[in-house]
Design a protein around this motif. Structure first.
Motif: not given
Length: 149
Positions: A37, A41, A44-45, A63, A66-67
């Protein structure tokens, strides 16, 4: 005789195409589960930084959000797995509770994003997110129409 050969070639072509398509889907699923994960994250960030022009402080805060979001999503998915193996139909109360929890998590996630992103950045993210969800919904519908694999 020509018709029989043409029919065999056609069926062989469909079989090869179906196998190739199912292998492609299984490879996509495997690649997503190989990342932790925290790694997801980070990726994606960075994608959002490129797409939205985030500064470093926004990227770090994003981040973390998102995590947290990915961890809760993974936890809820793991909690649901044993239920899927029971092959029992989910009653309306269970479905309502699950959908309600999911919507609460999504509202909290978007609220966190609004605190990090500027208004134009959030609008750009929201537009892309809606496109992604529509694409996912369309793909899901087409899979249901195809039937079991």
């Amino acid at each position: 005789m020509k018709k029989a050969i043409a029919l065999c070639a056609l069926l062989l072509g469909f079989g090869v195409h179906a196998q190739h398509k199912s292998q492609k889907h299984s490879q996509r699923g495997e690649s997503q589960t190989q990342l932790s994960t925290a790694q997801q994250a980070t990726i994606e960030s960075k994608r959002m930084t490129l797409a939205l022009g985030l500064d470093e402080q926004q990227q770090v805060r994003l981040e973390d959000v998102l995590k947290k979001h990915l961890d809760t999503r993974l936890e809820s998915r793991e909690n649901r797995k044993p239920e899927e193996n029971d092959h029992k139909a989910e009653d309306s109360e269970e479905r309502f509770a699950r959908m309600n929890q999911w919507l609460d998590r999504e509202i909290a996630f978007q609220k966190d994003l609004r605190g990090i992103l500027t208004d134009p950045q959030f609008e750009a993210w929201h537009t892309e997110h809606k496109k992604k969800m529509a694409k996912r919904k369309h793909r899901s519908k087409s899979r249901r129409m195809e039937g079991p694999r």
